[in-house]
Every structure is written in C-alpha cells, then in structure tokens.
Scaffold this motif. Structure first.
Motif, PDB file in Angstrom:
ATOM      1  N   PHE A 152     -22.999  63.966  45.898  1.00  0.00           N
ATOM      2  CA  PHE A 152     -22.884  63.904  47.348  1.00  0.00           C
ATOM      3  C   PHE A 152     -22.766  65.323  47.874  1.00  0.00           C
ATOM      4  O   PHE A 152     -21.984  66.118  47.353  1.00  0.00           O
ATOM      5  CB  PHE A 152     -21.633  63.086  47.715  1.00  0.00           C
ATOM      6  N   ARG A 153     -23.565  65.656  48.884  1.00  0.00           N
ATOM      7  CA  ARG A 153     -23.492  66.971  49.527  1.00  0.00           C
ATOM      8  C   ARG A 153     -23.337  66.769  51.024  1.00  0.00           C
ATOM      9  O   ARG A 153     -23.960  65.884  51.604  1.00  0.00           O
ATOM     10  CB  ARG A 153     -24.754  67.783  49.263  1.00  0.00           C
ATOM     11  N   LEU A 154     -22.503  67.617  51.601  1.00  0.00           N
ATOM     12  CA  LEU A 154     -22.246  67.494  53.025  1.00  0.00           C
ATOM     13  C   LEU A 154     -22.074  68.882  53.633  1.00  0.00           C
ATOM     14  O   LEU A 154     -21.323  69.707  53.105  1.00  0.00           O
ATOM     15  CB  LEU A 154     -20.969  66.669  53.259  1.00  0.00           C
ATOM     16  N   ARG A 155     -22.775  69.141  54.721  1.00  0.00           N
ATOM     17  CA  ARG A 155     -22.577  70.374  55.479  1.00  0.00           C
ATOM     18  C   ARG A 155     -21.419  70.108  56.440  1.00  0.00           C
ATOM     19  O   ARG A 155     -21.518  69.289  57.347  1.00  0.00           O
ATOM     20  CB  ARG A 155     -23.836  70.739  56.239  1.00  0.00           C
ATOM     21  N   LEU A 156     -20.304  70.783  56.200  1.00  0.00           N
ATOM     22  CA  LEU A 156     -19.110  70.578  57.022  1.00  0.00           C
ATOM     23  C   LEU A 156     -19.172  71.376  58.319  1.00  0.00           C
ATOM     24  O   LEU A 156     -18.645  70.950  59.340  1.00  0.00           O
ATOM     25  CB  LEU A 156     -17.862  70.969  56.230  1.00  0.00           C
ATOM     26  N   ALA A 157     -19.794  72.550  58.236  1.00  0.00           N
ATOM     27  CA  ALA A 157     -19.963  73.421  59.401  1.00  0.00           C
ATOM     28  C   ALA A 157     -21.061  74.423  59.042  1.00  0.00           C
ATOM     29  O   ALA A 157     -21.513  74.470  57.896  1.00  0.00           O
ATOM     30  CB  ALA A 157     -18.655  74.153  59.723  1.00  0.00           C
ATOM     31  N   GLN A 158     -21.461  75.223  60.001  1.00  0.00           N
ATOM     32  CA  GLN A 158     -22.464  76.243  59.720  1.00  0.00           C
ATOM     33  C   GLN A 158     -21.965  77.167  58.606  1.00  0.00           C
ATOM     34  O   GLN A 158     -20.910  77.788  58.732  1.00  0.00           O
ATOM     35  CB  GLN A 158     -22.765  77.058  60.983  1.00  0.00           C
ATOM     36  N   GLY A 159     -22.683  77.205  57.489  1.00  0.00           N
ATOM     37  CA  GLY A 159     -22.314  78.054  56.367  1.00  0.00           C
ATOM     38  C   GLY A 159     -21.261  77.481  55.435  1.00  0.00           C
ATOM     39  O   GLY A 159     -20.870  78.140  54.473  1.00  0.00           O
ATOM     40  N   ASP A 201     -20.423  74.272  52.985  1.00  0.00           N
ATOM     41  CA  ASP A 201     -20.943  73.075  52.333  1.00  0.00           C
ATOM     42  C   ASP A 201     -19.939  72.549  51.311  1.00  0.00           C
ATOM     43  O   ASP A 201     -19.210  73.321  50.689  1.00  0.00           O
ATOM     44  CB  ASP A 201     -22.256  73.380  51.605  1.00  0.00           C
ATOM     45  N   TRP A 202     -19.958  71.231  51.134  1.00  0.00           N
ATOM     46  CA  TRP A 202     -19.116  70.578  50.146  1.00  0.00           C
ATOM     47  C   TRP A 202     -20.003  69.743  49.240  1.00  0.00           C
ATOM     48  O   TRP A 202     -20.918  69.052  49.707  1.00  0.00           O
ATOM     49  CB  TRP A 202     -18.087  69.693  50.832  1.00  0.00           C
ATOM     50  N   LYS A 203     -19.733  69.834  47.941  1.00  0.00           N
ATOM     51  CA  LYS A 203     -20.485  69.058  46.965  1.00  0.00           C
ATOM     52  C   LYS A 203     -19.500  68.308  46.076  1.00  0.00           C
ATOM     53  O   LYS A 203     -18.463  68.838  45.682  1.00  0.00           O
ATOM     54  CB  LYS A 203     -21.355  69.981  46.111  1.00  0.00           C
ATOM     55  N   LEU A 204     -19.854  67.071  45.746  1.00  0.00           N
ATOM     56  CA  LEU A 204     -19.060  66.231  44.856  1.00  0.00           C
ATOM     57  C   LEU A 204     -20.026  65.556  43.883  1.00  0.00           C
ATOM     58  O   LEU A 204     -21.030  64.985  44.306  1.00  0.00           O
ATOM     59  CB  LEU A 204     -18.298  65.166  45.652  1.00  0.00           C
ATOM     60  N   ALA A 205     -19.737  65.638  42.590  1.00  0.00           N
ATOM     61  CA  ALA A 205     -20.563  64.988  41.574  1.00  0.00           C
ATOM     62  C   ALA A 205     -19.645  64.262  40.599  1.00  0.00           C
ATOM     63  O   ALA A 205     -18.615  64.792  40.184  1.00  0.00           O
ATOM     64  CB  ALA A 205     -21.407  66.015  40.840  1.00  0.00           C
ATOM     65  N   TYR A 206     -20.039  63.054  40.238  1.00  0.00           N
ATOM     66  CA  TYR A 206     -19.264  62.238  39.311  1.00  0.00           C
ATOM     67  C   TYR A 206     -20.217  61.609  38.290  1.00  0.00           C
ATOM     68  O   TYR A 206     -21.308  61.153  38.655  1.00  0.00           O
ATOM     69  CB  TYR A 206     -18.519  61.135  40.058  1.00  0.00           C
ATOM     70  N   THR A 207     -19.799  61.586  37.041  1.00  0.00           N
ATOM     71  CA  THR A 207     -20.579  60.957  35.975  1.00  0.00           C
ATOM     72  C   THR A 207     -19.684  59.988  35.206  1.00  0.00           C
ATOM     73  O   THR A 207     -18.575  60.341  34.818  1.00  0.00           O
ATOM     74  CB  THR A 207     -21.140  62.011  34.991  1.00  0.00           C
ATOM     75  N   PHE A 208     -20.192  58.779  35.002  1.00  0.00           N
ATOM     76  CA  PHE A 208     -19.556  57.799  34.130  1.00  0.00           C
ATOM     77  C   PHE A 208     -20.551  57.496  33.016  1.00  0.00           C
ATOM     78  O   PHE A 208     -21.731  57.237  33.281  1.00  0.00           O
ATOM     79  CB  PHE A 208     -19.221  56.507  34.876  1.00  0.00           C
ATOM     80  N   LEU A 209     -20.082  57.538  31.769  1.00  0.00           N
ATOM     81  CA  LEU A 209     -20.956  57.223  30.651  1.00  0.00           C
ATOM     82  C   LEU A 209     -20.158  56.515  29.556  1.00  0.00           C
ATOM     83  O   LEU A 209     -19.206  57.073  29.013  1.00  0.00           O
ATOM     84  CB  LEU A 209     -21.602  58.491  30.091  1.00  0.00           C
ATOM     85  N   ASP A 210     -20.538  55.294  29.282  1.00  0.00           N
ATOM     86  CA  ASP A 210     -19.960  54.508  28.190  1.00  0.00           C
ATOM     87  C   ASP A 210     -20.965  54.547  27.049  1.00  0.00           C
ATOM     88  O   ASP A 210     -22.010  53.895  27.101  1.00  0.00           O
ATOM     89  CB  ASP A 210     -19.706  53.076  28.650  1.00  0.00           C
ATOM     90  N   ALA A 211     -20.656  55.360  26.028  1.00  0.00           N
ATOM     91  CA  ALA A 211     -21.574  55.525  24.893  1.00  0.00           C
ATOM     92  C   ALA A 211     -20.859  55.100  23.623  1.00  0.00           C
ATOM     93  O   ALA A 211     -19.816  55.640  23.275  1.00  0.00           O
ATOM     94  CB  ALA A 211     -22.010  56.983  24.790  1.00  0.00           C
ATOM     95  N   GLU A 212     -21.424  54.111  22.950  1.00  0.00           N
ATOM     96  CA  GLU A 212     -20.794  53.655  21.709  1.00  0.00           C
ATOM     97  C   GLU A 212     -21.854  53.316  20.672  1.00  0.00           C
ATOM     98  O   GLU A 212     -23.009  53.037  20.999  1.00  0.00           O
ATOM     99  CB  GLU A 212     -19.859  52.479  21.953  1.00  0.00           C
ATOM    100  N   PHE A 213     -21.405  53.363  19.420  1.00  0.00           N
ATOM    101  CA  PHE A 213     -22.283  52.968  18.324  1.00  0.00           C
ATOM    102  C   PHE A 213     -22.413  51.458  18.333  1.00  0.00           C
ATOM    103  O   PHE A 213     -21.425  50.741  18.418  1.00  0.00           O
ATOM    104  CB  PHE A 213     -21.710  53.409  16.974  1.00  0.00           C
TER     105      PHE A 213
END
Length: 157
Positions: free
Chosen positions: A11-18, A20-32
């Motif tokens: 998610f990216r958001l321009r809060l004001a001129q110049g 910016d805020w960025k948020l990234a999230y990853t979920f990963l369920d990895a199993e044998f």
C-alpha cells in the motif's frame, strides 16, 4: 514436495506534497508435504528459512531543494532453521533512518547520503545458515551502526 500458500500486500499513499508512506506485508505458509532423508522424515514440518509474517513500513520525505529523508521499520517473524523444526530463529524488528541530498550538474547527478541502521540496538540474526553443520545456524547482525556514501550517475543522452 512442499506446499506454499501465501499472500502479499503493498500500500502506498501520498500524505502531502513530498511525503509518502509505504506499507508492505507478506504472509507465507510453507511446509513439507512429503520429505524423507537419511536423517529422518519431515512430513508436514515448516520449510526452514521462511518467516510466516513479514512487515515493512516507510515514511519518505522529499523536498524540491533535493533534500530527502526516510524512516523505516521492518519486522520479521520467527522461523525454523532446520528441517526437523527443532531450532528457531527469533523474530525481530529493526528501525532505520536515512537522509541525503540530490544535486544535478549538467548531465551528472550526485547524491551524498548518511543513515543509521538498527536504531534500537536490536539483537537479531541477520544471516541464518539452514541445516548448518555443528549447530552453527546464526550470524548476528551489528548493533546500532552508521553508514554513508555517494551515489553518482551520468545521463549519456
């Protein structure tokens, strides 16, 4: 065989001129699914080296004069470092701050920068060796540290 199920979100958001805020999230369920070796049977164990949750957020400011600054937070969930799931790397959260200035001279860009990593002096492993011989799984990251540099680029066209 392994089975991996997950999702990523950014998610990216321009809060004001110049600003910016960025948020990234990853979920990963990895199993044998099925995994047999001379060392044992590891069916349904988590795949080592893969944190189930990771979160990154950054607040970035850029001024038209060329000055910029960023504050970021990265969280990495705990994860196993061996197939048997008997040794786990702890979760950690790291804060970073960096600042710089971009200058342009004809076709050349110069950008000196400085930053502070691990601002809260978090004790965490920056590198893990999966299934390491002799239990040498972990390589600790440095405490609070300062770095700097200069980026130089030239436009040929």
């Amino acid at each position: 065989r392994t089975e991996r199920k997950g999702a990523e979100f950014e998610f990216r958001l321009r809060l004001a001129q110049g600003l910016d805020w960025k948020l990234a999230y990853t979920f990963l369920d990895a199993e044998f699914d099925r995994f047999i070796t001379p060392n044992g049977r590891f069916d349904n164990n988590d795949e080592p080296g893969i944190p189930p949750h990771q979160l990154y957020t950054e607040l970035f400011y850029y001024h038209k004069s060329g000055f910029y600054g960023a504050f970021s937070v990265q969280h990495v969930d705990s994860f196993y470092v061996n197939n048997a799931n008997s040794v786990e790397n702890d979760s950690y959260t790291v804060l970073k701050l960096r600042m710089g200035y971009q200058m342009r001279f004809k076709n050349m860009n110069l950008a000196p920068f400085v930053g502070i990593q691990n601002m809260t002096d978090e004790h965490y492993n920056g590198l893990t060796r999966l299934n390491a011989f002799g239990g040498r799984f972990f390589e600790p990251s440095p405490g609070i540290n300062v770095y700097g540099g200069l980026t130089v680029s030239y436009d040929f066209l």
